[in-house]
Scaffold this motif. Sequence first.
Motif: not given
Length: 587
Positions: A276-296
Amino acid sequence: MRARQVLLWLVFMGALVAMGETHAHVYDHLYANGFDVPADAPASDAEAARFLTQATFGPTTAEIARLRGFGYGEWIAQQLSAPTTLARPFVQQVIAARTSGGQSISQNQRLDRWFWTATYAKDQLRQRMAFALSQIFVVSDQSSSISQDYIPMTEYEDLLARDAFGAYRSLLGDVTYSPTMGKYLSHFRNQKPSSTTQPDENYAREVMQLFSVGLVQLNLDFSPVLNAGNPIPTYDQTVITHTAKVFTGFTYSDAPTNPANFYGGAITAAGSYNPMACWGTELFATGNNMRHDTTGDDGTLNTPKTVLGGLTLAAGRSCALDVGDELDIIAGHTNVAPFISRQLIQRFVTSNPSPAYIERIANVFEDNGTAQHERGDLGAVIRAILLDTEARMPPADVSYGKLREPLLRLTALWRAWDAQPQAPNAYGEVVMIAGNSFLSTMGQKPLGSPTVFNFYEPDYQQPGPFADQDLYSPELQITNESSTYSTGNLFYNFTRRAYVGVNLPPDNQTLPTDRPLLNLATLAANVATPATMVDMANARMLYGSMSPNMRTTLINMLDYMSGASAQEKAWSLVYMISLSPEYATQR
């Protein structure tokens, strides 16, 4: 060295020169132990067969001879380096041919290939290891989420086979990124939190509970670490919640970057089974498009995620970094060595390994003994399991051994009697299972357990003598009056109705075309001497361990069948042994 051996050696070396240096490794394997019997060779066919019962899908007369010629160490070395028999490319071709021909497709195409591989493939130890791993890293076609993913599920089998002798950490990573696992345990298309939803916790929980560390802290011998007399939990619900955030953003590898297509299907067939691919900052630096949770922990970028062992993952990072570091933390936990080692010992050797046996294998898991001191070397682990003194010289303790898994009883039957496969049908498939439903019949089928906890749990204790003596008996969890009866019927269909020549008098039947046919000619040839028939069957099916009482009973049975044909006596003998407790037990 005798003159003939010198001549053979010179001829062989000349052939190597003619073939070129790239083939020189063949010499290393063939003559690693010289021309003499290796020091670690089994002392008898019975010892060799017992080892092969543990290490393969069943002994064959040819493999017994090979093992005695090479010795345990060289046989394992050859198996560790043998090419992987892959199922997915073959099943893809079969399914394409059936679809083109207007034929239905099902899990049967995958299952037929699995049984063919188990029975005939050369990389027996690798395939047995993959089967054992499939009962730890469980996915199941009983789940509607993957029940029709015939090719992706076959690729998952191949994944386990490819990684069977590699690093545990690599296996854990490949399993995590598998879309089949992602769908089964819900981290496929798992998303970061929103105002109304939270990430699914399925994979976060099971990757720790079942795939790596278990529920309580362990010593290397699998005994629990105690605090004031109480076990210490490895993690709590808070850790699960935070870990679930790590496993978010996964989708098909070829999903387009348009956010609307995060939930779309795979663009190519390979996209349905590739990692699988993972939709994080690899594809979207910021914003709602990113599906991976980058928060703490607090849902902001101000705190890290707190995960297993109280370790943390910094906020604001890519999916690859989050997932990679999380898997490093899980794989590096001290529980992994005893937790995985004990289950592998149970699958190959004995349900109740001694603490010392577990600790010896766990130590190999921690350090494979090479100059690199590699951790989690599964090839070194399985070598240590099979060569351990507790495996090769079984203790007299009645707790030693295991119930042989139902599927292994069937594959061992085929291999013992050189079962002849059917010719490929019009679609290229070799039919093996005659349309049988193994889950309802035996309580077991490849990648078909009722739950993520496998067909049976490693800590299951059969009520009665086992539980009373605090002994584990995993396989007995699927053994009951109904399964014993249905399994007996299945073995009848794979013996009485499935041997070479079954269409000849006095049977007067049509030769079956939907299952392998046992080759009982050698057995039938000894019909004049029942004791010889029984001893032959004993050697092939019970590695010479048949009790005197059972031997006498079977000889009397054959004597009583005075009017029966040689073929009828042969299949009847094999059938009765296949039903016996002694065949069902591995010691």
